[in-house]
Motif scaffolding. Structure first.
Motif, PDB file in Angstrom:
ATOM      1  N   GLY A 170       0.812  -1.206   0.000  1.00  0.00           N
ATOM      2  CA  GLY A 170       0.000   0.000   0.000  1.00  0.00           C
ATOM      3  C   GLY A 170       0.842   1.249   0.000  1.00  0.00           C
ATOM      4  N   GLY A 171       1.891   1.248  -0.804  1.00  0.00           N
ATOM      5  CA  GLY A 171       2.757   2.419  -0.831  1.00  0.00           C
ATOM      6  C   GLY A 171       3.765   2.351  -1.945  1.00  0.00           C
ATOM      7  N   ILE A 172       4.810   3.144  -1.790  1.00  0.00           N
ATOM      8  CA  ILE A 172       5.843   3.251  -2.809  1.00  0.00           C
ATOM      9  C   ILE A 172       7.219   3.021  -2.206  1.00  0.00           C
ATOM     10  N   SER A 173       8.107   2.603  -3.087  1.00  0.00           N
ATOM     11  CA  SER A 173       9.529   2.508  -2.762  1.00  0.00           C
ATOM     12  C   SER A 173      10.280   3.426  -3.702  1.00  0.00           C
ATOM     13  N   GLU A 174      11.300   4.094  -3.191  1.00  0.00           N
ATOM     14  CA  GLU A 174      12.159   4.937  -4.013  1.00  0.00           C
ATOM     15  C   GLU A 174      13.472   4.207  -4.244  1.00  0.00           C
ATOM     16  N   ILE A 175      13.917   4.220  -5.500  1.00  0.00           N
ATOM     17  CA  ILE A 175      15.156   3.552  -5.899  1.00  0.00           C
ATOM     18  C   ILE A 175      16.091   4.579  -6.533  1.00  0.00           C
ATOM     19  N   ASP A 176      17.339   4.585  -6.109  1.00  0.00           N
ATOM     20  CA  ASP A 176      18.385   5.410  -6.723  1.00  0.00           C
ATOM     21  C   ASP A 176      18.962   4.585  -7.860  1.00  0.00           C
ATOM     22  N   LEU A 177      18.692   4.998  -9.094  1.00  0.00           N
ATOM     23  CA  LEU A 177      19.145   4.215 -10.244  1.00  0.00           C
ATOM     24  C   LEU A 177      20.646   4.347 -10.499  1.00  0.00           C
ATOM     25  N   GLU A 178      21.250   5.473 -10.114  1.00  0.00           N
ATOM     26  CA  GLU A 178      22.696   5.620 -10.293  1.00  0.00           C
ATOM     27  C   GLU A 178      23.458   4.689  -9.349  1.00  0.00           C
ATOM     28  N   LYS A 179      23.024   4.646  -8.100  1.00  0.00           N
ATOM     29  CA  LYS A 179      23.685   3.782  -7.122  1.00  0.00           C
ATOM     30  C   LYS A 179      23.111   2.365  -7.136  1.00  0.00           C
ATOM     31  N   ARG A 180      21.997   2.207  -7.862  1.00  0.00           N
ATOM     32  CA  ARG A 180      21.300   0.921  -7.941  1.00  0.00           C
ATOM     33  C   ARG A 180      20.976   0.402  -6.544  1.00  0.00           C
ATOM     34  N   ALA A 181      20.274   1.287  -5.788  1.00  0.00           N
ATOM     35  CA  ALA A 181      20.004   0.966  -4.387  1.00  0.00           C
ATOM     36  C   ALA A 181      18.634   1.461  -3.935  1.00  0.00           C
ATOM     37  N   PHE A 182      18.031   0.706  -3.019  1.00  0.00           N
ATOM     38  CA  PHE A 182      16.807   1.113  -2.332  1.00  0.00           C
ATOM     39  C   PHE A 182      17.124   2.354  -1.500  1.00  0.00           C
ATOM     40  N   VAL A 183      16.222   3.356  -1.518  1.00  0.00           N
ATOM     41  CA  VAL A 183      16.424   4.574  -0.739  1.00  0.00           C
ATOM     42  C   VAL A 183      15.484   4.612   0.461  1.00  0.00           C
ATOM     43  N   ARG A 184      14.176   4.485   0.208  1.00  0.00           N
ATOM     44  CA  ARG A 184      13.188   4.586   1.284  1.00  0.00           C
ATOM     45  C   ARG A 184      11.831   4.118   0.772  1.00  0.00           C
ATOM     46  N   ASP A 185      10.905   3.918   1.711  1.00  0.00           N
ATOM     47  CA  ASP A 185       9.549   3.553   1.324  1.00  0.00           C
ATOM     48  C   ASP A 185       8.561   4.377   2.132  1.00  0.00           C
ATOM     49  N   LEU A 186       7.309   4.370   1.694  1.00  0.00           N
ATOM     50  CA  LEU A 186       6.264   5.129   2.375  1.00  0.00           C
ATOM     51  C   LEU A 186       4.931   4.428   2.173  1.00  0.00           C
ATOM     52  N   HIS A 187       4.255   4.112   3.278  1.00  0.00           N
ATOM     53  CA  HIS A 187       2.898   3.581   3.185  1.00  0.00           C
ATOM     54  C   HIS A 187       1.974   4.750   2.864  1.00  0.00           C
ATOM     55  N   VAL A 188       1.078   4.545   1.894  1.00  0.00           N
ATOM     56  CA  VAL A 188       0.239   5.642   1.414  1.00  0.00           C
ATOM     57  C   VAL A 188      -1.251   5.325   1.579  1.00  0.00           C
ATOM     58  N   ALA A 189      -1.695   4.232   1.014  1.00  0.00           N
ATOM     59  CA  ALA A 189      -3.107   3.833   1.041  1.00  0.00           C
ATOM     60  C   ALA A 189      -3.142   2.341   0.763  1.00  0.00           C
ATOM     61  N   SER A 190      -4.310   1.756   0.722  1.00  0.00           N
ATOM     62  CA  SER A 190      -4.394   0.325   0.449  1.00  0.00           C
ATOM     63  C   SER A 190      -4.438   0.045  -1.050  1.00  0.00           C
ATOM     64  N   ASN A 191      -3.932  -1.126  -1.435  1.00  0.00           N
ATOM     65  CA  ASN A 191      -4.038  -1.631  -2.793  1.00  0.00           C
ATOM     66  C   ASN A 191      -3.526  -0.637  -3.839  1.00  0.00           C
ATOM     67  N   THR A 192      -2.329  -0.100  -3.611  1.00  0.00           N
ATOM     68  CA  THR A 192      -1.752   0.895  -4.514  1.00  0.00           C
ATOM     69  C   THR A 192      -1.114   0.221  -5.725  1.00  0.00           C
ATOM     70  N   GLU A 193      -1.393   0.771  -6.910  1.00  0.00           N
ATOM     71  CA  GLU A 193      -0.859   0.168  -8.126  1.00  0.00           C
ATOM     72  C   GLU A 193      -0.392   1.224  -9.120  1.00  0.00           C
ATOM     73  N   GLY A 194      -1.284   2.075  -9.602  1.00  0.00           N
ATOM     74  CA  GLY A 194      -0.906   3.096 -10.577  1.00  0.00           C
ATOM     75  C   GLY A 194       0.010   4.122  -9.951  1.00  0.00           C
ATOM     76  N   VAL A 195       1.095   4.466 -10.654  1.00  0.00           N
ATOM     77  CA  VAL A 195       2.053   5.426 -10.114  1.00  0.00           C
ATOM     78  C   VAL A 195       2.630   6.261 -11.254  1.00  0.00           C
ATOM     79  N   ALA A 196       2.823   7.540 -10.978  1.00  0.00           N
ATOM     80  CA  ALA A 196       3.464   8.445 -11.932  1.00  0.00           C
ATOM     81  C   ALA A 196       4.296   9.439 -11.150  1.00  0.00           C
ATOM     82  N   VAL A 197       5.442   9.798 -11.700  1.00  0.00           N
ATOM     83  CA  VAL A 197       6.339  10.738 -11.028  1.00  0.00           C
ATOM     84  C   VAL A 197       6.445  12.013 -11.869  1.00  0.00           C
TER      85      VAL A 197
END
Length: 191
Positions: free
Chosen positions: A46-73
């Motif tokens: 029910g949230g998002i994860s942020e990924i640093d593509l240069e370092k190829r590493a997980f940065v952080r996550d955040l719970h947002v709502a239930s059953n989250t799927e569609g995402v745009a930045v």
């Protein structure tokens, strides 16, 4: 279900690496215009994860709502918009404060989301209501919709920041939609 984002060199046809998202069900992706950050929705978390593509590493996550799927930045990475399939909301996450800055209500199921290249509007595909919603980024409000579509599923907004190309699951078609005039330009069967 592996809780990873897999980077692939398409030209070479080989997997470069897998980056953990920390959550199973990481599904849809949004990438900043500079290609440095990636945000992925996780349906069961029910949230998002942020990924640093240069370092190829997980940065952080955040719970947002239930059953989250569609995402745009946002092209500049300032916000991530994420849809909840069961609550019918779109949460706007401020990436500096890493918190939900606004919650937009109205769609039945904001299944897929897409930003205009200039970052001015976001389109939500709503297959349950058979329409696309158009939201203004600055005000974080819905400013219009195009109705009567056969289960819109995927969306991409052209460089003119006015034309959306949308897949229509119930019609086995793709459509060109004029977002300013709020009308369908054309549809084409795709099988």
């Amino acid at each position: 279900t592996t809780a990873n984002i897999v980077l692939v060199d398409i030209a070479e046809g080989k997997v470069l690496t897998a980056i953990p998202t920390q959550h199973p069900g990481s599904h849809m992706l949004g990438v900043t215009a500079d290609g440095k950050r990636l945000f992925t929705a996780s349906i069961p978390f029910g949230g998002i994860s942020e990924i640093d593509l240069e370092k190829r590493a997980f940065v952080r996550d955040l719970h947002v709502a239930s059953n989250t799927e569609g995402v745009a930045v946002a092209p500049d990475g300032s916000s991530v918009w994420i849809g909840s399939n069961d609550s019918g909301t779109v949460s706007v996450v401020d990436t500096k404060t890493w918190s939900v800055a606004a919650t937009i209500r109205g769609p039945a199921m904001p299944y897929r989301l897409g930003f205009a290249p200039n970052g001015s509007i976001v389109v939500f595909c709503d297959p349950r209501a058979n329409k696309v919603w158009i939201a203004d980024v600055k005000s974080r409000k819905i400013i219009g919709s195009v109705d009567g579509l056969g289960s819109p599923r995927g969306v991409r907004i052209a460089r003119d920041n006015r034309t959306a190309y949308v897949t229509l699951g119930a019609d086995n078609a793709a459509a060109s939609i004029d977002l300013a005039d709020r009308k369908v330009n054309w549809t084409v069967p795709v099988g």
